[in-house]
Design an enzyme around this catalytic site. Sequence first.
Site, PDB file in Angstrom:
ATOM      1  N   TYR A 164     -15.274  15.864  19.800  1.00  0.00           N
ATOM      2  CA  TYR A 164     -15.301  16.136  20.997  1.00  0.00           C
ATOM      3  C   TYR A 164     -15.229  18.502  21.214  1.00  0.00           C
ATOM      4  CZ  TYR A 164     -13.972  11.396  21.509  1.00  0.00           C
ATOM      5  OH  TYR A 164     -14.534  10.188  21.481  1.00  0.00           O
ATOM      6  N   TYR A 170     -11.007   3.198  28.143  1.00  0.00           N
ATOM      7  CA  TYR A 170     -12.088   3.455  26.447  1.00  0.00           C
ATOM      8  C   TYR A 170     -12.171   2.768  25.090  1.00  0.00           C
ATOM      9  CZ  TYR A 170     -13.339   6.270  23.223  1.00  0.00           C
ATOM     10  OH  TYR A 170     -14.077   6.485  21.238  1.00  0.00           O
ATOM     11  N   ASP A 189     -10.597  -5.758  24.360  1.00  0.00           N
ATOM     12  CA  ASP A 189     -11.437  -5.431  23.376  1.00  0.00           C
ATOM     13  C   ASP A 189      -9.329  -4.682  22.716  1.00  0.00           C
ATOM     14  OD1 ASP A 189     -10.821  -2.640  21.682  1.00  0.00           O
ATOM     15  OD2 ASP A 189     -12.729  -1.308  23.445  1.00  0.00           O
TER      16      ASP A 189
HETATM   17  C1  LIG Z   1     -10.999   3.816  19.521  1.00  0.00           C
HETATM   18  C2  LIG Z   1     -11.134   3.148  20.087  1.00  0.00           C
HETATM   19  C3  LIG Z   1     -13.379   2.465  20.435  1.00  0.00           C
HETATM   20  C4  LIG Z   1     -14.402   3.129  19.288  1.00  0.00           C
HETATM   21  O1  LIG Z   1     -13.140   2.915  17.983  1.00  0.00           O
HETATM   22  P1  LIG Z   1     -13.966   3.771  16.758  1.00  0.00           P
HETATM   23  O2  LIG Z   1     -13.278   3.574  15.493  1.00  0.00           O
HETATM   24  O3  LIG Z   1     -12.935   4.954  17.300  1.00  0.00           O
HETATM   25  O4  LIG Z   1     -15.575   3.346  16.747  1.00  0.00           O
HETATM   26  C5  LIG Z   1     -12.886   0.878  20.990  1.00  0.00           C
HETATM   27  N1  LIG Z   1     -12.130   0.439  21.304  1.00  0.00           N
HETATM   28  C6  LIG Z   1     -11.071   1.097  21.879  1.00  0.00           C
HETATM   29  C7  LIG Z   1     -10.330   0.385  22.721  1.00  0.00           C
HETATM   30  C8  LIG Z   1     -10.590   2.001  21.201  1.00  0.00           C
HETATM   31  O5  LIG Z   1      -9.297   2.209  20.728  1.00  0.00           O
END
Ligand SMILES: *Cc1c(COP(=O)(O)O)cnc(C)c1O
Length: 426
Positions: A18, A146, A247
């Site tokens: 970024y 995110y 996630d």
């Molecule tokens: C960091 C993150 C991602 C993405 O993971 P990368 O390995 O950077 O592609 C997805 N979801 C959450 C909650 C994250 O913190």
Amino acid sequence: MELNEMMRFDREHIWHPYTSMIDPLPVYPVRSADGVYIELETGERLIDGMSSWWSVVHGYNNPVLNEAVKSQIDRMSHVMFGGLTHEPAVRLAERLVAMTPDGLDRVFYCDSGSVSVEVAIKMALQYMQAKGEASRTKLATVSGGYHGDTWHAMSVCDPDVGMHTLYDGRLPVQFFADRPGIPFGGEWDENDIASLRGVLEAHHSEIAALIIEPIVQGASGMWIYHPEYLRRARELCDEYGILMIADEVATGFGRTGRMFACEWAGITPDIMCLGKAITGGYMSFAAVMATGDVALTISSHEPHSFMHGPTFMGNPLACAVANASLELISQPHVLPRITEIDQRLREHLECLRGMSKVADLRILGAIAVVELTELVDMARMQKRCVEEGVWIRPFGKLFYVMPQYVITDEQLGTLCRAMVRILSEQ
Ligand SMILES: *Cc1c(COP(=O)(O)O)cnc(C)c1O
């Protein structure tokens, strides 16, 4: 390589996360890292407060993880996963099935957290197609999330903090409910779930899955919310026949004080994304866990397969180091230690609450977030941290740490005192 020359080349040719290629924020050159220390080329030794973005939890240069990689590399670094399998992948799957909430017993390996989110979304869409509910092509989520930087992951990131404006008209449009409003430890209020209920009620015939970060919303705002929200969200998904994707890329493997953040609510999602700490921060790797229902429904309909298969799927080096990392995490002292870190963080940082520049303090597990009333001057703040001998990377209004699980009380004290000192001079 001569240091000035190295830094000049970096500045002129290499993109950092970024950043601008015209006027980039300063970067600090690292010579090596060991335990919780990052050593700069300029000689400073910094106590790591970031765990290299949630991933390095057992220390840099960890002898157990080093050994796992070294012994695997002499056997094989990689073989394709199409038509072949190997013990590191099978042992890791066994572990993941045993560790994750009951019911998540199918494993899909992939490259990174963002890709695991893409895979989870594809699973949800293919599942709905297989069930004859092809109109369910969209996702529901909450603001303040995110989920990564790839295309569909981006579409479910917070619409303001994320990159929606930049890609307006091109990103898939998803359904957003309000961010969970009641903080962890606050008093639950049923009104908090009304927005999500409204979205699912109105649009369930178009929604394949709800995707959400359980308990801790990470990179978009470091917000820590009430577990009841997650329980209610699970119920709503069941009520409307919507899959739930948790996630846990950031929260998984102990970060919140439970092995998985879903455990705070006692729920099992239909699909769970795991990444970051899975390899102890040694390399990029991720896993998507799914229930038998998801896996079997997808597999019993055309084309009878799940349509994804990255080149480095199930990479043996990554699986070997993940096995070692998860073995370390499963030792009986680790989760209690994270609860102790939680306690220490409270003791050290509670004093910040009264400060006029501090809007909020949030702590859970090995995560401490100071929300300020104003945006931080990132370059200046970063420089002050390095001068204080700590590595912390603030963003927006947030000054936060997520230390490694192996940090000692003394090192944690140094880290927290540096935070307090820097904030006192704001
Ligand atoms: C960091 C993150 C991602 C993405 O993971 P990368 O390995 O950077 O592609 C997805 N979801 C959450 C909650 C994250 O913190």
